[in-house]
Design a protein around this motif. Structure first.
Motif, PDB file in Angstrom:
ATOM      1  N   LYS A 163     -47.092  -6.296 -54.365  1.00  0.00           N
ATOM      2  CA  LYS A 163     -47.426  -7.389 -55.283  1.00  0.00           C
ATOM      3  C   LYS A 163     -46.737  -8.685 -54.860  1.00  0.00           C
ATOM      4  O   LYS A 163     -47.346  -9.769 -54.908  1.00  0.00           O
ATOM      5  N   GLU A 164     -45.474  -8.575 -54.471  1.00  0.00           N
ATOM      6  CA  GLU A 164     -44.753  -9.765 -53.986  1.00  0.00           C
ATOM      7  C   GLU A 164     -45.504 -10.425 -52.829  1.00  0.00           C
ATOM      8  O   GLU A 164     -45.707 -11.642 -52.801  1.00  0.00           O
ATOM      9  N   ALA A 165     -45.890  -9.588 -51.861  1.00  0.00           N
ATOM     10  CA  ALA A 165     -46.542 -10.120 -50.660  1.00  0.00           C
ATOM     11  C   ALA A 165     -47.938 -10.644 -50.959  1.00  0.00           C
ATOM     12  O   ALA A 165     -48.384 -11.629 -50.348  1.00  0.00           O
ATOM     13  N   ALA A 166     -48.640 -10.002 -51.903  1.00  0.00           N
ATOM     14  CA  ALA A 166     -49.983 -10.464 -52.252  1.00  0.00           C
ATOM     15  C   ALA A 166     -49.946 -11.870 -52.831  1.00  0.00           C
ATOM     16  O   ALA A 166     -50.790 -12.723 -52.513  1.00  0.00           O
ATOM     17  N   VAL A 167     -48.962 -12.119 -53.682  1.00  0.00           N
ATOM     18  CA  VAL A 167     -48.846 -13.450 -54.293  1.00  0.00           C
ATOM     19  C   VAL A 167     -48.458 -14.484 -53.248  1.00  0.00           C
ATOM     20  O   VAL A 167     -49.011 -15.593 -53.204  1.00  0.00           O
ATOM     21  N   GLU A 168     -47.535 -14.116 -52.369  1.00  0.00           N
ATOM     22  CA  GLU A 168     -47.093 -15.079 -51.360  1.00  0.00           C
ATOM     23  C   GLU A 168     -48.154 -15.306 -50.290  1.00  0.00           C
ATOM     24  O   GLU A 168     -48.317 -16.417 -49.774  1.00  0.00           O
ATOM     25  N   GLY A 169     -48.885 -14.258 -49.921  1.00  0.00           N
ATOM     26  CA  GLY A 169     -49.856 -14.387 -48.845  1.00  0.00           C
ATOM     27  C   GLY A 169     -51.201 -14.924 -49.267  1.00  0.00           C
ATOM     28  O   GLY A 169     -51.981 -15.405 -48.429  1.00  0.00           O
TER      29      GLY A 169
END
Length: 251
Positions: A163-169
């Motif tokens: 989830k962290e990476a999805a928001v950042e990416g």
């Protein structure tokens, strides 16, 4: 042929879910870079595919994941899909796990996935897009009796890391999702439970069959494809309905 002209990297692809994913992506047109700790296993997957590239190496080794992905771009011109699949566990209680085993287990199941995502975002972002799919586990949703505590703890963190990476990416066009397998029909699991045990286990599931590595690979391929173009930050159970079932004590 959803991946025709695309390049994918699959870690831990010398057997099981990783091998099944490599075969599935290749069958839909991808050039697959097959990573495994064991060179012979990676080469066997490439042989089964009928093409691609085998790159042996340990994702726990400092700098290896960056070299793996950078090398893929150097040799093949692009990176479209990364399946962070490496993971390992075992059977142990809290009191049986020493500090070194704990640290290695967290790094192997979580740290390697983090490094894969980080390298993929660095490469895919400036190119305008790409997809990362991580392998989590139902052990990261609830405790599996007898399984070493680092495994479920790390896999729970993989779900949140997704989830962290999805928001950042997302603003760079990079999608990040996870598959969450339940118990998968593999030789190791069959050896652990035995044929009778497998049958009893499967009978307790809402869908009374164990998942096959190919079932997990199909979910990975869907999440990595343009069919899932609006899906990111998702942890998709592939578990024969296990997550929907609340265990009850016998009467």
């Amino acid at each position: 042929m959803r991946f025709e002209g695309k390049v994918a990297v699959v870690t831990g692809a010398g057997s099981g879910i990783g091998r099944a994913t490599a075969l599935r992506l290749a069958s839909e047109g991808a050039l697959v870079v097959v990573n495994d700790l064991r060179a012979q296993a990676a080469e066997e997957t490439v042989r089964l595919i009928g093409g691609g590239e085998a790159v042996a190496g340990d994702v726990l080794e400092p700098g290896f994941v960056d070299r793996l992905l950078d090398g893929t771009v150097e040799r093949h011109g692009r990176l479209d899909v990364l399946h962070n699949n490496v993971g390992f566990g075992g059977r142990a209680s809290f009191t049986e796990v020493d500090d070194a085993t704990w640290a290695r287990g967290i790094d192997g199941n979580l740290g390697a996935t983090f490094r894969g995502i980080r390298a993929a975002l660095r490469i895919m972002g400036p190119r305008g897009g790409g997809v990362v799919v991580n392998t989590a586990s139902m052990a990261g949703v609830a405790k599996v009796a007898g399984v070493t505590p680092y495994y479920g703890t790390a896999k729970a963190a993989v779900i949140h890391l997704t989830k962290e990476a999805a928001v950042e990416g997302g603003p760079s066009g990079v999608r990040v999702n996870a598959v969450v397998p339940g118990s998968v029909s593999t030789p190791a699991f069959a050896s652990y439970l035995g044929e009778a045990g497998l049958a009893r286990y499967a009978a307790q599931l809402p869908l009374p069959r164990l998942a096959d590595p190919a079932d997990i690979a199909a979910a990975v391929a869907f999440l990595a494809s343009d069919d899932a173009a609006a899906i990111t930050g998702v942890a998709l159970p592939v578990d024969s309905g296990l997550a929907a079932l609340l265990a009850q004590p016998d009467a």
